[in-house]
Design a protein around this motif. Structure first.
Motif, PDB file in Angstrom:
ATOM      1  N   MET A 130       1.475  -4.957  -0.583  1.00  0.00           N
ATOM      2  CA  MET A 130       2.011  -3.692  -0.094  1.00  0.00           C
ATOM      3  C   MET A 130       0.898  -2.671   0.146  1.00  0.00           C
ATOM      4  N   THR A 131      -0.096  -2.653  -0.722  1.00  0.00           N
ATOM      5  CA  THR A 131      -1.194  -1.694  -0.550  1.00  0.00           C
ATOM      6  C   THR A 131      -2.043  -2.039   0.667  1.00  0.00           C
ATOM      7  N   ARG A 132      -2.053  -3.304   1.067  1.00  0.00           N
ATOM      8  CA  ARG A 132      -2.880  -3.743   2.205  1.00  0.00           C
ATOM      9  C   ARG A 132      -2.133  -3.725   3.530  1.00  0.00           C
ATOM     10  N   THR A 133      -0.823  -3.737   3.502  1.00  0.00           N
ATOM     11  CA  THR A 133      -0.058  -3.869   4.747  1.00  0.00           C
ATOM     12  C   THR A 133       0.791  -2.645   5.060  1.00  0.00           C
ATOM     13  N   ARG A 134       0.654  -1.599   4.297  1.00  0.00           N
ATOM     14  CA  ARG A 134       1.516  -0.423   4.466  1.00  0.00           C
ATOM     15  C   ARG A 134       1.472   0.103   5.900  1.00  0.00           C
ATOM     16  N   ASN A 135       2.643   0.371   6.440  1.00  0.00           N
ATOM     17  CA  ASN A 135       2.825   0.933   7.789  1.00  0.00           C
ATOM     18  C   ASN A 135       2.550  -0.078   8.911  1.00  0.00           C
ATOM     19  N   ASP A 136       2.322  -1.340   8.561  1.00  0.00           N
ATOM     20  CA  ASP A 136       2.178  -2.391   9.565  1.00  0.00           C
ATOM     21  C   ASP A 136       3.101  -3.556   9.212  1.00  0.00           C
ATOM     22  N   ARG A 137       3.245  -4.488  10.142  1.00  0.00           N
ATOM     23  CA  ARG A 137       4.129  -5.638   9.924  1.00  0.00           C
ATOM     24  C   ARG A 137       3.301  -6.923   9.875  1.00  0.00           C
ATOM     25  N   TYR A 138       3.535  -7.733   8.833  1.00  0.00           N
ATOM     26  CA  TYR A 138       2.769  -8.955   8.615  1.00  0.00           C
ATOM     27  C   TYR A 138       3.712 -10.124   8.321  1.00  0.00           C
ATOM     28  N   TRP A 139       3.495 -11.218   9.033  1.00  0.00           N
ATOM     29  CA  TRP A 139       4.283 -12.431   8.751  1.00  0.00           C
ATOM     30  C   TRP A 139       3.987 -12.958   7.360  1.00  0.00           C
ATOM     31  N   MET A 140       5.009 -13.535   6.736  1.00  0.00           N
ATOM     32  CA  MET A 140       4.885 -14.254   5.476  1.00  0.00           C
ATOM     33  C   MET A 140       5.466 -15.652   5.676  1.00  0.00           C
ATOM     34  N   CYS A 179      12.793 -15.515  10.771  1.00  0.00           N
ATOM     35  CA  CYS A 179      11.491 -15.475  10.101  1.00  0.00           C
ATOM     36  C   CYS A 179      11.326 -14.136   9.387  1.00  0.00           C
ATOM     37  N   ALA A 180      10.633 -14.168   8.257  1.00  0.00           N
ATOM     38  CA  ALA A 180      10.499 -12.975   7.422  1.00  0.00           C
ATOM     39  C   ALA A 180       9.096 -12.374   7.531  1.00  0.00           C
ATOM     40  N   HIS A 181       9.049 -11.044   7.462  1.00  0.00           N
ATOM     41  CA  HIS A 181       7.762 -10.348   7.440  1.00  0.00           C
ATOM     42  C   HIS A 181       7.851  -9.127   6.526  1.00  0.00           C
ATOM     43  N   LEU A 182       6.672  -8.653   6.148  1.00  0.00           N
ATOM     44  CA  LEU A 182       6.599  -7.402   5.414  1.00  0.00           C
ATOM     45  C   LEU A 182       6.509  -6.279   6.438  1.00  0.00           C
ATOM     46  N   TRP A 183       7.236  -5.203   6.204  1.00  0.00           N
ATOM     47  CA  TRP A 183       7.176  -4.109   7.179  1.00  0.00           C
ATOM     48  C   TRP A 183       7.291  -2.768   6.492  1.00  0.00           C
ATOM     49  N   GLY A 184       6.872  -1.706   7.218  1.00  0.00           N
ATOM     50  CA  GLY A 184       6.980  -0.356   6.678  1.00  0.00           C
ATOM     51  C   GLY A 184       6.276  -0.202   5.347  1.00  0.00           C
ATOM     52  N   SER A 185       7.069  -0.001   4.305  1.00  0.00           N
ATOM     53  CA  SER A 185       6.507   0.191   2.972  1.00  0.00           C
ATOM     54  C   SER A 185       6.172  -1.123   2.276  1.00  0.00           C
ATOM     55  N   GLY A 186       6.370  -2.254   2.942  1.00  0.00           N
ATOM     56  CA  GLY A 186       6.036  -3.554   2.364  1.00  0.00           C
ATOM     57  C   GLY A 186       7.247  -4.368   1.964  1.00  0.00           C
ATOM     58  N   GLU A 187       8.461  -3.839   2.195  1.00  0.00           N
ATOM     59  CA  GLU A 187       9.673  -4.612   1.888  1.00  0.00           C
ATOM     60  C   GLU A 187       9.837  -5.737   2.915  1.00  0.00           C
ATOM     61  N   TRP A 188      10.628  -6.750   2.537  1.00  0.00           N
ATOM     62  CA  TRP A 188      10.820  -7.906   3.407  1.00  0.00           C
ATOM     63  C   TRP A 188      11.936  -7.626   4.413  1.00  0.00           C
ATOM     64  N   ASN A 189      11.752  -8.190   5.597  1.00  0.00           N
ATOM     65  CA  ASN A 189      12.756  -8.047   6.646  1.00  0.00           C
ATOM     66  C   ASN A 189      12.779  -9.318   7.474  1.00  0.00           C
TER      67      ASN A 189
END
Length: 214
Positions: A130-140, A179-189
Protein backbone atom coordinates in the motif's frame (compact mmCIF):
# COMPACT_ATOMS: atom_id res chain seq x y z
CA UNK A 1 108.44 26.84 -66.24
CA UNK A 2 106.77 23.78 -67.62
CA UNK A 3 107.73 21.87 -64.52
CA UNK A 4 106.21 24.50 -62.19
CA UNK A 5 102.92 24.36 -64.11
CA UNK A 6 102.78 20.59 -63.78
CA UNK A 7 103.36 20.89 -60.04
CA UNK A 8 100.54 23.45 -59.76
CA UNK A 9 98.17 21.19 -61.72
CA UNK A 10 99.08 18.23 -59.55
CA UNK A 11 98.50 20.30 -56.39
CA UNK A 12 95.07 21.41 -57.68
CA UNK A 13 94.16 17.83 -58.51
CA UNK A 14 95.10 16.67 -55.03
CA UNK A 15 93.03 19.43 -53.40
CA UNK A 16 89.96 18.57 -55.52
CA UNK A 17 90.40 14.89 -54.79
CA UNK A 18 90.61 15.63 -51.07
CA UNK A 19 87.48 17.77 -51.13
CA UNK A 20 85.56 15.14 -53.06
CA UNK A 21 86.79 12.48 -50.63
CA UNK A 22 85.67 14.48 -47.58
CA UNK A 23 82.30 15.53 -49.04
CA UNK A 24 81.15 12.03 -49.91
CA UNK A 25 81.41 10.62 -46.35
CA UNK A 26 79.56 13.67 -44.97
CA UNK A 27 76.74 13.13 -47.48
CA UNK A 28 76.52 9.46 -46.57
CA UNK A 29 76.50 10.30 -42.87
CA UNK A 30 73.64 12.80 -43.37
CA UNK A 31 71.62 10.18 -45.26
CA UNK A 32 72.21 7.61 -42.53
CA UNK A 33 71.20 10.11 -39.85
CA UNK A 34 67.98 10.96 -41.69
CA UNK A 35 67.16 7.29 -42.13
CA UNK A 36 67.84 6.66 -38.43
CA UNK A 37 65.61 9.56 -37.36
CA UNK A 38 62.78 8.40 -39.62
CA UNK A 39 63.15 4.84 -38.33
CA UNK A 40 63.08 5.99 -34.71
CA UNK A 41 59.99 8.13 -35.37
CA UNK A 42 58.22 5.21 -37.07
CA UNK A 43 59.11 2.93 -34.17
CA UNK A 44 57.71 5.44 -31.66
CA UNK A 45 54.46 5.76 -33.64
CA UNK A 46 54.01 1.97 -33.85
CA UNK A 47 54.87 1.52 -30.17
CA UNK A 48 52.43 4.27 -29.12
CA UNK A 49 49.66 2.79 -31.25
CA UNK A 50 50.25 -0.67 -29.77
CA UNK A 51 50.29 0.71 -26.23
CA UNK A 52 47.01 2.55 -26.85
CA UNK A 53 45.40 -0.63 -28.20
CA UNK A 54 46.61 -2.71 -25.24
CA UNK A 55 45.39 -0.05 -22.81
CA UNK A 56 41.96 -0.03 -24.44
CA UNK A 57 41.72 -3.84 -24.35
CA UNK A 58 42.80 -3.86 -20.70
CA UNK A 59 40.15 -1.29 -19.83
CA UNK A 60 37.48 -3.41 -21.54
CA UNK A 61 38.59 -6.50 -19.62
CA UNK A 62 38.47 -4.57 -16.34
CA UNK A 63 34.98 -3.25 -17.14
CA UNK A 64 33.73 -6.72 -18.07
CA UNK A 65 35.26 -8.52 -15.10
CA UNK A 66 32.91 -9.24 -12.17
CA UNK A 67 33.04 -6.56 -9.51
CA UNK A 68 33.64 -7.82 -5.98
CA UNK A 69 30.56 -7.57 -3.80
CA UNK A 70 30.89 -6.43 -0.23
CA UNK A 71 28.63 -7.14 2.70
CA UNK A 72 27.58 -3.49 2.59
CA UNK A 73 26.29 -3.97 -1.00
CA UNK A 74 24.02 -6.78 0.15
CA UNK A 75 22.83 -4.81 3.15
CA UNK A 76 21.67 -2.03 0.84
CA UNK A 77 20.37 -4.35 -1.90
CA UNK A 78 19.66 -7.76 -0.34
CA UNK A 79 17.82 -8.93 -3.48
CA UNK A 80 21.28 -8.77 -5.18
CA UNK A 81 23.31 -5.65 -6.05
CA UNK A 82 23.10 -6.60 -9.73
CA UNK A 83 19.30 -6.35 -9.73
CA UNK A 84 18.63 -3.13 -7.85
CA UNK A 85 15.23 -2.76 -9.48
CA UNK A 86 13.97 -5.31 -6.95
CA UNK A 87 12.92 -4.16 -3.48
CA UNK A 88 13.26 -6.29 -0.37
CA UNK A 89 10.60 -6.87 2.28
CA UNK A 90 10.36 -9.59 4.91
CA UNK A 91 12.19 -12.38 3.04
CA UNK A 92 10.79 -11.57 -0.42
CA UNK A 93 11.79 -9.43 -3.39
CA UNK A 94 9.34 -7.21 -5.27
CA UNK A 95 9.46 -5.59 -8.68
CA UNK A 96 7.16 -2.61 -9.34
CA UNK A 97 6.70 -2.12 -13.08
CA UNK A 98 7.23 1.24 -14.76
CA UNK A 99 4.90 0.47 -17.66
CA UNK A 100 1.23 -0.40 -17.83
CA UNK A 101 -0.09 -3.56 -19.45
CA UNK A 102 -2.98 -6.04 -19.25
CA UNK A 103 -3.14 -8.80 -16.66
CA UNK A 104 -2.06 -11.62 -19.00
CA UNK A 105 1.00 -9.73 -20.22
CA UNK A 106 1.87 -8.75 -16.66
CA UNK A 107 1.77 -12.42 -15.64
CA UNK A 108 4.05 -13.34 -18.55
CA UNK A 109 6.48 -10.49 -17.83
CA UNK A 110 6.85 -11.70 -14.26
CA UNK A 111 7.55 -15.23 -15.53
CA UNK A 112 10.33 -13.85 -17.75
CA UNK A 113 11.82 -12.33 -14.59
CA UNK A 114 11.72 -15.74 -12.86
CA UNK A 115 8.93 -14.55 -10.59
CA UNK A 116 5.13 -14.36 -10.41
CA UNK A 117 2.47 -11.73 -9.95
CA UNK A 118 2.36 -10.86 -6.28
CA UNK A 119 0.41 -13.12 -3.93
CA UNK A 120 -0.61 -11.16 -0.80
CA UNK A 121 -0.89 -13.38 2.25
CA UNK A 122 -0.68 -11.06 5.28
CA UNK A 123 -1.47 -7.59 6.58
CA UNK A 124 2.23 -6.62 6.92
CA UNK A 125 2.73 -7.44 3.25
CA UNK A 126 -0.44 -5.55 2.36
CA UNK A 127 0.77 -2.49 4.30
CA UNK A 128 4.14 -2.60 2.52
CA UNK A 129 2.46 -2.73 -0.89
CA UNK A 130 0.00 0.00 0.00
CA UNK A 131 2.83 2.42 0.78
CA UNK A 132 4.40 1.70 -2.64
CA UNK A 133 1.28 1.73 -4.81
CA UNK A 134 -0.82 4.50 -3.28
CA UNK A 135 -2.85 6.47 -5.85
CA UNK A 136 -1.92 4.05 -8.66
CA UNK A 137 -3.30 0.72 -9.86
CA UNK A 138 -1.18 -2.46 -9.83
CA UNK A 139 -2.06 -5.98 -10.94
CA UNK A 140 -1.80 -8.78 -8.39
CA UNK A 141 -1.79 -12.54 -8.96
CA UNK A 142 -5.50 -13.15 -8.28
CA UNK A 143 -8.13 -14.08 -10.88
CA UNK A 144 -11.39 -15.99 -11.49
CA UNK A 145 -10.89 -16.21 -15.28
CA UNK A 146 -11.19 -20.02 -15.29
CA UNK A 147 -14.42 -20.22 -13.31
CA UNK A 148 -16.55 -17.17 -12.55
CA UNK A 149 -16.67 -16.50 -8.81
CA UNK A 150 -13.92 -19.04 -8.03
CA UNK A 151 -10.93 -16.88 -7.21
CA UNK A 152 -7.45 -18.39 -7.43
CA UNK A 153 -3.93 -17.19 -6.68
CA UNK A 154 -1.39 -17.75 -9.44
CA UNK A 155 0.82 -19.86 -7.14
CA UNK A 156 -2.04 -22.18 -6.14
CA UNK A 157 -2.37 -20.75 -2.62
CA UNK A 158 -5.76 -21.14 -0.97
CA UNK A 159 -7.80 -17.99 -1.48
CA UNK A 160 -10.79 -18.89 0.68
CA UNK A 161 -8.80 -19.68 3.80
CA UNK A 162 -6.23 -16.93 3.33
CA UNK A 163 -5.85 -13.17 3.69
CA UNK A 164 -8.07 -10.76 1.69
CA UNK A 165 -8.37 -6.97 1.56
CA UNK A 166 -11.18 -6.16 -0.87
CA UNK A 167 -12.64 -2.69 -1.17
CA UNK A 168 -16.16 -2.70 0.35
CA UNK A 169 -18.61 -4.11 -2.21
CA UNK A 170 -15.90 -5.88 -4.20
CA UNK A 171 -15.52 -8.18 -6.02
CA UNK A 172 -18.75 -7.39 -7.88
CA UNK A 173 -17.96 -8.75 -11.37
CA UNK A 174 -19.40 -5.62 -12.94
CA UNK A 175 -18.84 -6.01 -16.70
CA UNK A 176 -17.08 -9.37 -16.59
CA UNK A 177 -14.31 -8.31 -14.20
CA UNK A 178 -12.10 -11.38 -13.72
CA UNK A 179 -8.73 -9.98 -12.52
CA UNK A 180 -7.79 -8.24 -9.28
CA UNK A 181 -5.60 -5.19 -8.71
CA UNK A 182 -4.67 -2.81 -5.96
CA UNK A 183 -6.09 0.65 -6.50
CA UNK A 184 -6.49 4.04 -4.83
CA UNK A 185 -5.54 3.54 -1.21
CA UNK A 186 -4.32 -0.02 -1.89
CA UNK A 187 -7.59 -1.93 -1.44
CA UNK A 188 -8.36 -4.79 -3.83
CA UNK A 189 -10.73 -4.38 -6.75
CA UNK A 190 -11.82 -6.64 -9.60
CA UNK A 191 -11.65 -5.27 -13.15
CA UNK A 192 -11.67 -6.65 -16.70
CA UNK A 193 -8.33 -8.35 -17.43
CA UNK A 194 -7.57 -6.29 -20.57
CA UNK A 195 -7.43 -3.12 -18.49
CA UNK A 196 -4.01 -1.41 -18.57
CA UNK A 197 -2.25 -0.79 -15.27
CA UNK A 198 1.08 -1.34 -13.54
CA UNK A 199 1.95 -4.69 -11.95
CA UNK A 200 3.97 -6.19 -9.10
CA UNK A 201 6.21 -9.25 -9.47
CA UNK A 202 7.30 -11.26 -6.46
CA UNK A 203 10.03 -13.84 -5.87
CA UNK A 204 11.76 -15.38 -2.83
CA UNK A 205 14.93 -13.88 -1.41
CA UNK A 206 18.02 -15.20 -3.27
CA UNK A 207 19.44 -18.36 -1.73
CA UNK A 208 21.79 -17.81 1.19
CA UNK A 209 20.41 -14.40 2.19
CA UNK A 210 17.29 -15.42 4.09
CA UNK A 211 16.76 -14.11 7.57
CA UNK A 212 17.66 -10.44 7.03
CA UNK A 213 15.32 -7.90 8.50
CA UNK A 214 13.27 -5.36 6.54
Amino acid sequence: MEEEKMQDDFRTYKERSYLNFTRRPLFHICILLMVSVLGAALFCIVALSKATTLSSELSELIDESPKPRTGHDYELFPCDPDTREWEYHNGKCYYFSLQKTNWMQARDDCAVRNSKLVVIDSMPEQNFLMTRTRNDRYWMGLTDRDTEGLWRWVDGSSYYSGFTYWKPGEPNNSGNEDCAHLWGSGEWNDVYCSYLCYYICEKPMPSGKQGKGT
